[in-house]
Design a protein around this motif. Structure first.
Motif, PDB file in Angstrom:
ATOM      1  N   THR A  79     -11.409  21.170 -35.564  1.00 31.62           N
ATOM      2  CA  THR A  79     -11.353  21.939 -34.320  1.00 31.62           C
ATOM      3  C   THR A  79     -10.720  21.150 -33.173  1.00 31.62           C
ATOM      4  OG1 THR A  79     -13.575  21.181 -33.720  1.00 31.62           O
ATOM      5  CG2 THR A  79     -13.403  23.303 -34.868  1.00 31.62           C
ATOM      6  N   ALA A 239      -9.468  27.771 -34.516  1.00 30.26           N
ATOM      7  CA  ALA A 239      -8.422  26.756 -34.428  1.00 30.26           C
ATOM      8  C   ALA A 239      -7.258  27.056 -35.379  1.00 30.26           C
ATOM      9  CB  ALA A 239      -9.005  25.374 -34.726  1.00 30.26           C
ATOM     10  N   LYS A 242      -4.123  31.386 -35.493  1.00 31.72           N
ATOM     11  CA  LYS A 242      -2.729  31.748 -35.225  1.00 31.72           C
ATOM     12  C   LYS A 242      -1.808  31.479 -36.415  1.00 31.72           C
ATOM     13  CE  LYS A 242      -1.516  27.311 -33.085  1.00 31.72           C
ATOM     14  NZ  LYS A 242      -1.013  26.641 -31.858  1.00 31.72           N
ATOM     15  N   ASN A 296     -17.235  24.128 -22.655  1.00 31.99           N
ATOM     16  CA  ASN A 296     -15.947  24.696 -22.261  1.00 31.99           C
ATOM     17  C   ASN A 296     -14.845  24.486 -23.285  1.00 31.99           C
ATOM     18  OD1 ASN A 296     -16.710  25.677 -19.593  1.00 31.99           O
ATOM     19  ND2 ASN A 296     -16.938  23.525 -19.052  1.00 31.99           N
ATOM     20  N   GLY A 298     -12.292  24.888 -25.928  1.00 33.88           N
ATOM     21  CA  GLY A 298     -11.664  26.009 -26.619  1.00 33.88           C
ATOM     22  C   GLY A 298     -11.480  27.256 -25.777  1.00 33.88           C
ATOM     23  N   ASP A 300     -10.056  27.755 -22.825  1.00 35.46           N
ATOM     24  CA  ASP A 300      -8.711  27.934 -22.266  1.00 35.46           C
ATOM     25  C   ASP A 300      -7.697  28.343 -23.327  1.00 35.46           C
ATOM     26  OD1 ASP A 300      -8.928  25.493 -23.535  1.00 35.46           O
ATOM     27  OD2 ASP A 300      -7.581  24.447 -22.168  1.00 35.46           O
ATOM     28  N   LYS A 301      -7.908  27.912 -24.568  1.00 32.25           N
ATOM     29  CA  LYS A 301      -6.938  28.150 -25.626  1.00 32.25           C
ATOM     30  C   LYS A 301      -7.240  29.405 -26.444  1.00 32.25           C
ATOM     31  CE  LYS A 301      -4.455  25.558 -29.208  1.00 32.25           C
ATOM     32  NZ  LYS A 301      -4.360  24.246 -29.894  1.00 32.25           N
ATOM     33  N   TYR A 302      -8.534  29.669 -26.678  1.00 30.70           N
ATOM     34  CA  TYR A 302      -8.914  30.763 -27.577  1.00 30.70           C
ATOM     35  C   TYR A 302      -9.632  31.912 -26.863  1.00 30.70           C
ATOM     36  CZ  TYR A 302      -8.066  26.875 -30.746  1.00 30.70           C
ATOM     37  OH  TYR A 302      -7.510  25.802 -31.393  1.00 30.70           O
ATOM     38  N   GLY A 303      -9.938  31.715 -25.589  1.00 29.60           N
ATOM     39  CA  GLY A 303     -10.629  32.762 -24.850  1.00 29.60           C
ATOM     40  C   GLY A 303     -12.122  32.787 -25.070  1.00 29.60           C
TER      41      GLY A 303
END
Length: 322
Positions: A79, A239, A242, A296, A298, A300-303
């Motif tokens: 992760t 992670a 995508k 916090n 993840g 910013d990257k995964y919502g």
């Protein structure tokens, strides 16, 4: 008397010269220079003095034994969580962390053999015997996320129609759909086996049941290639999301809770264990600052967060005593 008179006259002349110089002129090397008032001279001196540079940040004292061996599950590595936390810990303390990311079963075995200093794992039922035997000490809850079952978007086994993880696995078995298992005695593998047991099914030896013997990231990739199902922790799935076509087909069942503890390997049983370093790392994971980072991580990257911090809690707070 003449000698005394000459001395007095010489003294008077010297006083006069000094007085003239103080009045505005003095001679240096035969050339006249304007004299500066004392206050101006002081100001100029202060301005020309070099401003001291700010002190460098104080570095932590080097630990007597600086290397720590951390045995942990692959999910904390896959992760990217440890890529964030370990550099902060090393900078704050001066320790150097050597991370060995394996299945929880292997990590626990390393602890049992005194081959690691600190363990960060997620298989509570397998962790407790190490504490009871005295091999591991100071076992503390760090964080949790959950397990999910992922599979092809068209869901050939009809897993989305089920309400529990055990029912989901029964549907997969009845349909003979490919299920890819880690098969590595990891925390995820242990959870999977317990779910098969709950479903009343032994999948071993079935053509549709395949084992990779690898970590979570690699197992997800194999399942994706074969368009099969697999059990994964949510963090690793997010992670990898995508890069794959598999989607979540079963989630939210109480047995899918995924709990992480940190434990120190007992230095009284293994003299080579770095007890001070292990305690420092375990304490670091439970600090308010680190727990906030976990909270916090993840988002910013995964919502959404990949883990939920649980410092100060006990396992019963999450399971309701079950």
């Amino acid at each position: 008397m003449k000698r005394f008179h000459r001395i007095v006259v010489l003294a008077a002349i010297m006083a006069l010269v000094a007085g003239c110089g103080g009045a505005g002129q003095q001679r240096t090397g035969g050339q006249e220079q304007n004299a500066q008032p004392p206050a101006q001279q002081q100001q100029q001196t202060e301005q020309t003095q070099q401003t001291p540079e700010p002190a460098a940040p104080e570095q932590p004292a080097a630990p007597e034994n600086p290397e720590i061996i951390l045995a942990t599950t692959t999910s904390t590595q896959d992760t990217g969580l440890l890529d964030v936390l370990i550099p902060i810990f090393e900078e704050q303390t001066g320790y150097i962390v050597k991370t060995i990311a394996v299945g929880t079963g292997q990590a626990l075995k390393m602890g049992e053999n005194g081959e690691a200093d600190v363990l960060l794992v997620h298989a509570p039922d397998s962790e407790k015997p190490l504490v009871e035997s005295g091999v591991a000490i100071n076992r503390r809850l760090v964080m949790h996320n959950d397990f999910i079952i992922i599979g092809p978007a068209d869901d050939p086994a009809g897993v989305k129609e089920t309400t529990t993880a055990a029912e989901a696995l029964k549907n997969i078995a009845d349909a003979g759909a490919i299920f890819v298992s880690r098969g590595d005695d990891s925390g995820t593998h242990k959870k999977e086996l317990s779910l098969w047991k709950e479903a009343g099914i032994d999948p071993k030896g079935s053509d549709w049941y395949q084992e990779t013997g690898q970590g979570m990231g690699a197992t997800i990739n194999v399942a994706n290639e074969k368009l099969g199902y697999t059990l994964t922790d949510r963090g690793t799935y997010l992670a990898q999301k995508k890069n794959i076509d598999l989607v979540i087909v079963s989630e939210g069942d109480a047995p899918l809770l995924n709990i992480y503890h940190v434990m120190q390997v007992n230095p009284d049983k293994f003299p080579m264990v770095n007890g001070e370093g292990a305690r420092a790392f375990a304490d670091f994971l439970l600090t308010e600052e680190t727990q906030e980072i976990i909270k916090n991580f993840g988002v910013d990257k995964y919502g959404e967060p990949l883990f939920f911090p649980d410092g100060g809690k006990v396992e019963e707070d999450l399971t309701g005593g079950k």
